[in-house]
Design an enzyme around this catalytic site. Sequence first.
Site, PDB file in Angstrom:
ATOM      1  N   ASN A 113       0.376  29.012 -12.502  1.00  0.00           N
ATOM      2  CA  ASN A 113       1.733  28.477 -12.614  1.00  0.00           C
ATOM      3  C   ASN A 113       2.065  27.485 -11.508  1.00  0.00           C
ATOM      4  O   ASN A 113       2.641  26.429 -11.771  1.00  0.00           O
ATOM      5  CB  ASN A 113       2.747  29.616 -12.641  1.00  0.00           C
ATOM      6  CG  ASN A 113       2.875  30.201 -14.044  1.00  0.00           C
ATOM      7  OD1 ASN A 113       3.663  29.708 -14.845  1.00  0.00           O
ATOM      8  ND2 ASN A 113       2.077  31.207 -14.346  1.00  0.00           N
ATOM      9  N   ASN A 121       9.700  26.392  -7.502  1.00  0.00           N
ATOM     10  CA  ASN A 121       8.885  26.556  -6.291  1.00  0.00           C
ATOM     11  C   ASN A 121       8.611  25.219  -5.610  1.00  0.00           C
ATOM     12  O   ASN A 121       8.208  25.168  -4.445  1.00  0.00           O
ATOM     13  CB  ASN A 121       7.570  27.274  -6.633  1.00  0.00           C
ATOM     14  CG  ASN A 121       7.817  28.721  -7.045  1.00  0.00           C
ATOM     15  OD1 ASN A 121       8.805  29.332  -6.615  1.00  0.00           O
ATOM     16  ND2 ASN A 121       6.953  29.271  -7.883  1.00  0.00           N
ATOM     17  N   CYS A 175      -0.736  36.556  -9.866  1.00  0.00           N
ATOM     18  CA  CYS A 175       0.398  36.384  -8.941  1.00  0.00           C
ATOM     19  C   CYS A 175       0.840  34.930  -8.831  1.00  0.00           C
ATOM     20  O   CYS A 175       1.495  34.557  -7.861  1.00  0.00           O
ATOM     21  CB  CYS A 175       0.050  36.952  -7.581  1.00  0.00           C
ATOM     22  SG  CYS A 175      -0.036  38.755  -7.590  1.00  0.00           S
ATOM     23  N   GLY A 179       8.900  26.200 -11.731  1.00  0.00           N
ATOM     24  CA  GLY A 179       9.126  24.815 -11.311  1.00  0.00           C
ATOM     25  C   GLY A 179       9.958  24.713 -10.041  1.00  0.00           C
ATOM     26  O   GLY A 179       9.782  23.791  -9.228  1.00  0.00           O
ATOM     27  N   LYS A 182     -15.863  34.705 -10.973  1.00  0.00           N
ATOM     28  CA  LYS A 182     -15.644  35.538  -9.789  1.00  0.00           C
ATOM     29  C   LYS A 182     -16.973  35.957  -9.153  1.00  0.00           C
ATOM     30  O   LYS A 182     -17.098  36.004  -7.928  1.00  0.00           O
ATOM     31  CB  LYS A 182     -14.796  36.767 -10.142  1.00  0.00           C
ATOM     32  CG  LYS A 182     -13.354  36.411 -10.564  1.00  0.00           C
ATOM     33  CD  LYS A 182     -12.765  35.460  -9.614  1.00  0.00           C
ATOM     34  CE  LYS A 182     -11.280  35.251  -9.565  1.00  0.00           C
ATOM     35  NZ  LYS A 182     -10.394  35.314 -10.648  1.00  0.00           N
ATOM     36  N   HIS A 199     -10.205  32.245  -3.275  1.00  0.00           N
ATOM     37  CA  HIS A 199      -9.462  32.510  -4.517  1.00  0.00           C
ATOM     38  C   HIS A 199      -8.174  31.682  -4.486  1.00  0.00           C
ATOM     39  O   HIS A 199      -7.089  32.216  -4.300  1.00  0.00           O
ATOM     40  CB  HIS A 199      -9.164  34.019  -4.597  1.00  0.00           C
ATOM     41  CG  HIS A 199      -8.664  34.487  -5.929  1.00  0.00           C
ATOM     42  ND1 HIS A 199      -8.004  35.693  -6.087  1.00  0.00           N
ATOM     43  CD2 HIS A 199      -8.730  33.949  -7.166  1.00  0.00           C
ATOM     44  CE1 HIS A 199      -7.695  35.860  -7.365  1.00  0.00           C
ATOM     45  NE2 HIS A 199      -8.112  34.816  -8.032  1.00  0.00           N
ATOM     46  N   ASP A 222      -7.788  28.429  -9.721  1.00  0.00           N
ATOM     47  CA  ASP A 222      -8.255  29.784  -9.387  1.00  0.00           C
ATOM     48  C   ASP A 222      -9.228  29.839  -8.210  1.00  0.00           C
ATOM     49  O   ASP A 222      -9.211  30.807  -7.463  1.00  0.00           O
ATOM     50  CB  ASP A 222      -8.911  30.419 -10.623  1.00  0.00           C
ATOM     51  CG  ASP A 222      -9.038  31.941 -10.528  1.00  0.00           C
ATOM     52  OD1 ASP A 222      -8.019  32.595 -10.239  1.00  0.00           O
ATOM     53  OD2 ASP A 222     -10.139  32.468 -10.742  1.00  0.00           O
TER      54      ASP A 222
HETATM   55  P1  GTP Z   1      -5.301  35.003 -12.248  1.00  0.00           P
HETATM   56  O1  GTP Z   1      -5.740  34.107 -13.335  1.00  0.00           O
HETATM   57  O2  GTP Z   1      -5.402  36.455 -12.609  1.00  0.00           O
HETATM   58  O3  GTP Z   1      -5.987  34.742 -10.953  1.00  0.00           O
HETATM   59  O4  GTP Z   1      -3.694  34.822 -12.099  1.00  0.00           O
HETATM   60  P2  GTP Z   1      -2.779  33.661 -11.442  1.00  0.00           P
HETATM   61  O5  GTP Z   1      -2.663  33.886  -9.979  1.00  0.00           O
HETATM   62  O6  GTP Z   1      -3.222  32.326 -11.905  1.00  0.00           O
HETATM   63  O7  GTP Z   1      -1.342  34.020 -12.050  1.00  0.00           O
HETATM   64  P3  GTP Z   1      -0.458  33.246 -13.155  1.00  0.00           P
HETATM   65  O8  GTP Z   1      -0.014  31.899 -12.684  1.00  0.00           O
HETATM   66  O9  GTP Z   1      -1.175  33.290 -14.443  1.00  0.00           O
HETATM   67  O10 GTP Z   1       0.822  34.183 -13.221  1.00  0.00           O
HETATM   68  C1  GTP Z   1       0.729  35.566 -13.475  1.00  0.00           C
HETATM   69  C2  GTP Z   1       2.062  36.140 -13.871  1.00  0.00           C
HETATM   70  O11 GTP Z   1       3.018  35.897 -12.845  1.00  0.00           O
HETATM   71  C3  GTP Z   1       2.616  35.531 -15.150  1.00  0.00           C
HETATM   72  O12 GTP Z   1       3.161  36.538 -15.935  1.00  0.00           O
HETATM   73  C4  GTP Z   1       3.680  34.588 -14.668  1.00  0.00           C
HETATM   74  O13 GTP Z   1       4.712  34.449 -15.609  1.00  0.00           O
HETATM   75  C5  GTP Z   1       4.160  35.246 -13.372  1.00  0.00           C
HETATM   76  N1  GTP Z   1       4.632  34.220 -12.394  1.00  0.00           N
HETATM   77  C6  GTP Z   1       3.965  33.109 -11.994  1.00  0.00           C
HETATM   78  N2  GTP Z   1       4.703  32.375 -11.124  1.00  0.00           N
HETATM   79  C7  GTP Z   1       5.860  33.046 -10.954  1.00  0.00           C
HETATM   80  C8  GTP Z   1       7.041  32.793 -10.174  1.00  0.00           C
HETATM   81  O14 GTP Z   1       7.168  31.804  -9.452  1.00  0.00           O
HETATM   82  N3  GTP Z   1       8.029  33.744 -10.242  1.00  0.00           N
HETATM   83  C9  GTP Z   1       7.927  34.848 -11.035  1.00  0.00           C
HETATM   84  N4  GTP Z   1       8.934  35.708 -11.046  1.00  0.00           N
HETATM   85  N5  GTP Z   1       6.827  35.104 -11.803  1.00  0.00           N
HETATM   86  C10 GTP Z   1       5.816  34.222 -11.758  1.00  0.00           C
HETATM   87  C1  SPV Z   2      -8.490  37.212 -11.801  1.00  0.00           C
HETATM   88  O1  SPV Z   2      -8.446  38.406 -12.143  1.00  0.00           O
HETATM   89  O2  SPV Z   2      -8.238  36.844 -10.639  1.00  0.00           O
HETATM   90  C2  SPV Z   2      -8.811  36.175 -12.794  1.00  0.00           C
HETATM   91  C3  SPV Z   2      -9.268  36.602 -14.099  1.00  0.00           C
HETATM   92  O3  SPV Z   2      -8.744  34.998 -12.502  1.00  0.00           O
HETATM   93  S1  SPV Z   2     -10.919  37.128 -14.069  1.00  0.00           S
HETATM   94  O4  SPV Z   2     -11.771  36.022 -14.437  1.00  0.00           O
HETATM   95  O5  SPV Z   2     -11.021  38.213 -15.037  1.00  0.00           O
HETATM   96  O6  SPV Z   2     -11.283  37.588 -12.743  1.00  0.00           O
HETATM   97 MN    MN Z   3      -8.045  34.752 -10.348  1.00  0.00          MN
END
Ligand code: GTP
Ligand code: SPV
Ligand code: MN
Length: 589
Positions: free
Chosen positions: A257, A500, A253, A498, A209, A229, A280
Site C-alpha cells: 500500500n 500517509n 502491515c 494515501g 522469501k 523485507h 516487498d
Molecule cells: P506482505 O505482502 O505480507 O509483505 O504485506 P504488506 O506489508 O505489503 O501489506 P499490505 O500493503 O498488503 O497491507 C496489508 C493490510 O494492511 C491490508 O489489509 C491493508 O488494507 C492494510 N493497510 C495497509 N496500509 C494501511 C494503512 O495505512 N492504514 C491501515 N489502517 N491499514 C493499512
Molecule cells: C509475507 O508474508 O511477507 C509475504 C507473502 O510477502 S509470502 O510470499 O507468503 O511470504
Molecule cells: Mn512480505
Amino acid sequence: MAYPTNNKKVIAFVEESAALACPDNIVWIDGSKEQLDALRREACSTGEMMELNQEKLPGCYYHRTAKNDVARVEDRTFICCREKENAGPTNNWMDPKEAYKLCADIARGKMKGRTMYVIPYSMGVVGSPFSKIGIEVTDSIYVVLNMSIMTRVGKECYAQLGADGDFIKGFHAKCDIDQERRYIMHFPEDDTIISVNSGYGGNVLLGKKCFALRIASYLGRQEGWMAEHMLILGVTFPDGRKKYVAAAFPSACGKTNLAMLIPPKHYLEKGYKVETVGDDIAWIRAGKDGRLWAVNPENGFFGVAPGTNEKSNPNALAATRQGTIFTNVALNPEDNTVWWEGLTKQAPAHLIDWLGNEWTPDAGTKAAHPNSRFTAPATGCPCLSEAFNSKEGVPLDAIIFGGRRASTTPLVYESRDWDHGVFVGSIMSSETTAAATGATGVLRHDPMAMKPFCGYHMGDYFAHWIEMGKKVKNPPKIFNVNWFRQDEKGEFLWPGFGDNMRVLEWILKRCENAVDAQETAIGYVPYAKDIDLEGLDYSRETLESILYIDKARWSAEADEIKEFYKQFGDKLPKELSENLAVLKKNCEA
Ligand code: GTP
Ligand code: SPV
Ligand code: MN
C-alpha cells in the site's frame, strides 16, 4: 538428453533431484509464451487453475490451495547451518545432515506419475552485477506460472550462468500437502532450499522469501550488502527532484500500500508524484558515491487481496486487472470474476468462497481467505518507476521501519543517527497477521520486519547493520512509523493509505533539514503543526495524541526490550545496548 544449458552443476542438480523424486517427465522451462500458454491450458484442464472472465480480466486465472496450506509456516521453517549457534535464537535450526535426510525420505518417489519442471530465474535484472540466478525444480504448474510473474524466468539465465556459474538450488515437491510433514529448509552454506508438502506462495515460490531474504541475507553479510523485507518508492517533487525511500514493515502491515500510494489531491495538484520500485524486498549496497543503493530483485507483486480497492490502492487494483493469478479469493459466478472483503463496500449477493462453497453476505464467514493473494506482473502497475529495470537501482534518502501497534509507538519519529536508527529497527514489535499460520493480533518482536526471514544469527545481523552504516559517508536517515494506532473502541486513529503521504513529506523535509522537530525520549517527533492536514477532516488534537510520547509506557517498553535483548548474549552490538540505556535514562528524566 539435450540440455538447454552446458552448466554441469545445473545438469547435476536436476539429475539428482529427478533421481530422488522419480518424475515421469522433466520439462525445462524456457520462459516462452507458447510454453506458458500450454501450461495454463494444462492447469485449467486438470482443475488446478480456472480461467477467469477474459474480457474483464484478460490473462487472469484463479487458484485454490489446500485448506491447510494458506500461509507461511514459521514453525516449520528451518535454517540448517552446521553450527546451531549460527542460526541464532530467533530461528528454528536443524542439523543439515538430518534435514537433508528427512526431506529426501519425504520426497523420495513423490513425483512418480508427475512432471518435474526446471525453472531458471534471475532475482534482479538479468545481467546486473547485483542480480543472482536460481534454479527451482518443482512438480507444480502453479509454481511455474507464479515464478514466471514474480521473477525473470528464461533461457537468458543460462547464458548468464555460463558453463561454470553458481546458482541457488531450489527443490520443491508438493508431496501430499501433509502439514505434519511440511518443511521449508534453508541451507545457507550450500546455496540450497528444500520445500516439501506445501503449495502456498511464500513456502514454494523459492525465489521470494527463501532465496531473496533468508539465503540472500546470509550472502549479504559475507559479501557486504543487505537483503531486507522492504518496499522501495520514489517521490518526485513539483520542481522535478527525486527522493527514494525504503521501508520495512512486517507481513501484511502495509508495504504494498505505501509503495503504490496516491498522494492526496492537493499534492497532486502541486505536482507531487509517487512511484513504485518494489513492494516487498530490497537488496541494498554501498555505492561509490557514499550512499546506499537499493534494487528490487522481484518482477511482480504477491500482494494481500483483502482491503485492496479503488480507494485504498487503485494502483494495486489496476495491476491485478491483467495477467494475474488470484489465490484463495472468492469467485463471483455471475460474471466469472473475483471478489474479496473490502473490494466493494457491499458484497455481491452470491459468491463461491475460497473453499469452494456457496456463500452469501449473511454466511458469517469470510468469502476470501484473509491471506488470499494476487500475483500480478509489475508491468501492470500504473505507477511503476522507470528505475524498476535499472541495473544500479536507486540511492536511498530515508529508511523507514514500522509495525502494527495499537498503542505506544507514535505516528512517526526520527532516529538521532545511524546507530540509533539500527536500534529503532531492532526494537520493532508488531501484531501478527494472517500472512503466517498461528494466532493473529499477538504483539511480538519483529526486528527490521526480518524475524521470519533472517538467514543467520540476529545478533550478527544487527552488527552487520551497524557495519553498513560505517561503509557510507551519507547513509539514509532512519525513521519509524505506525499507521495502526487505535482508540479504545479499536478504531484506527490515522486515516492511512494515501494520507500517509503527509508523513512521507515530513520525513523527506527532515532529510533536507527543511523542518524543525521536537527532541523527545525516543528521538525526533514532528510538531503537530508541521504535518499537512489540508483537505482532511481530522483534528490537530487527535494528531497530537498519536504524536505524544508517554514516558511511563516507554520506560516499561525499555525494560521489556532489555529482556528481549538477553537472548542475543554477547552478539548484541554495544551500540544497541548503549542506545537502550539512553532510552531508559531519557524516560526517567
Ligand atoms: P506482505 O505482502 O505480507 O509483505 O504485506 P504488506 O506489508 O505489503 O501489506 P499490505 O500493503 O498488503 O497491507 C496489508 C493490510 O494492511 C491490508 O489489509 C491493508 O488494507 C492494510 N493497510 C495497509 N496500509 C494501511 C494503512 O495505512 N492504514 C491501515 N489502517 N491499514 C493499512
Ligand atoms: C509475507 O508474508 O511477507 C509475504 C507473502 O510477502 S509470502 O510470499 O507468503 O511470504
Ligand atoms: Mn512480505
